[in-house]
Motif scaffolding. Structure first.
Motif, short mmCIF file in Angstrom:
data_model
loop_
_atom_site.label_atom_id
_atom_site.label_comp_id
_atom_site.label_asym_id
_atom_site.label_seq_id
_atom_site.Cartn_x
_atom_site.Cartn_y
_atom_site.Cartn_z
N CYS A 43 0.82 -1.22 0.00
CA CYS A 43 0.00 0.00 0.00
C CYS A 43 0.85 1.26 0.00
O CYS A 43 0.33 2.36 -0.13
N CYS A 45 2.90 2.10 2.60
CA CYS A 45 3.32 2.39 3.97
C CYS A 45 4.63 1.65 4.25
O CYS A 45 5.00 0.72 3.53
N ARG A 65 3.81 6.68 6.45
CA ARG A 65 3.47 6.71 5.04
C ARG A 65 3.99 8.01 4.48
O ARG A 65 3.74 9.08 5.04
N CYS A 72 -2.13 4.11 6.19
CA CYS A 72 -3.43 3.98 5.53
C CYS A 72 -4.41 3.17 6.39
O CYS A 72 -4.03 2.52 7.36
N CYS A 75 -3.59 -0.54 6.89
CA CYS A 75 -2.53 -0.81 7.87
C CYS A 75 -3.03 -0.62 9.29
O CYS A 75 -2.61 -1.33 10.20
N ARG A 84 1.12 -8.64 2.91
CA ARG A 84 1.14 -7.41 2.11
C ARG A 84 2.54 -6.80 2.04
O ARG A 84 2.73 -5.72 1.48
#
Ligand code: ZN
Length: 117
Positions: A43, A45, A65, A72, A75, A84
């Motif tokens: 994502c 992060c 992030r 996010c 997370c 992830r």
């Protein structure tokens, strides 16, 4: 903890410019640290934590992030779940460390990372 094989880390696993400032800050606050584990999530992060010479955490885990006030929503929900993770490596502060020691710590710290995609 389960032991898993680790794919050899290649030289592409280097901190990005945006990560370096964060790493420097973590190192500064962690006198015992010899490096910082960096985990990148799909994502965007990041999670980071300083390590001492035994490969034990020398700081709190920092999650952030780029360009955002917080990590996010995903997370926050799963705390940056393993599946992830896109990349994990250690940014060594002391490059003169023994390669065998580095490898040992990498396996200890990153040993449960998913296979490189
Ligand atoms: Zn995230």
């Amino acid at each position: 903890m389960k032991k898993q094989k680790v794919a050899p880390l290649d030289n592409k696993s280097r901190a990005l410019k945006s990560e370096l400032a964060m790493i420097a800050g973590i190192m500064e606050g962690s006198p015992d640290a010899i490096g910082v584990a960096v985990v990148r999530l799909e994502c965007g992060c990041r999670k980071m934590a300083a390590l001492d010479k035994k490969g034990d955490p020398a700081s709190k885990v920092v999650a952030y992030r780029d360009g955002a006030d917080s990590i996010c929503a995903k997370c926050k929900e799963d705390n940056g779940a393993f599946h992830r993770v896109t990349e994990a490596f250690i940014d060594w502060d002391k490059e003169d460390l023994d390669e065998a020691v580095k490898r040992e710590i990498e396996i200890k710290v990153l040993g449960s990372q998913p296979p490189t995609q």
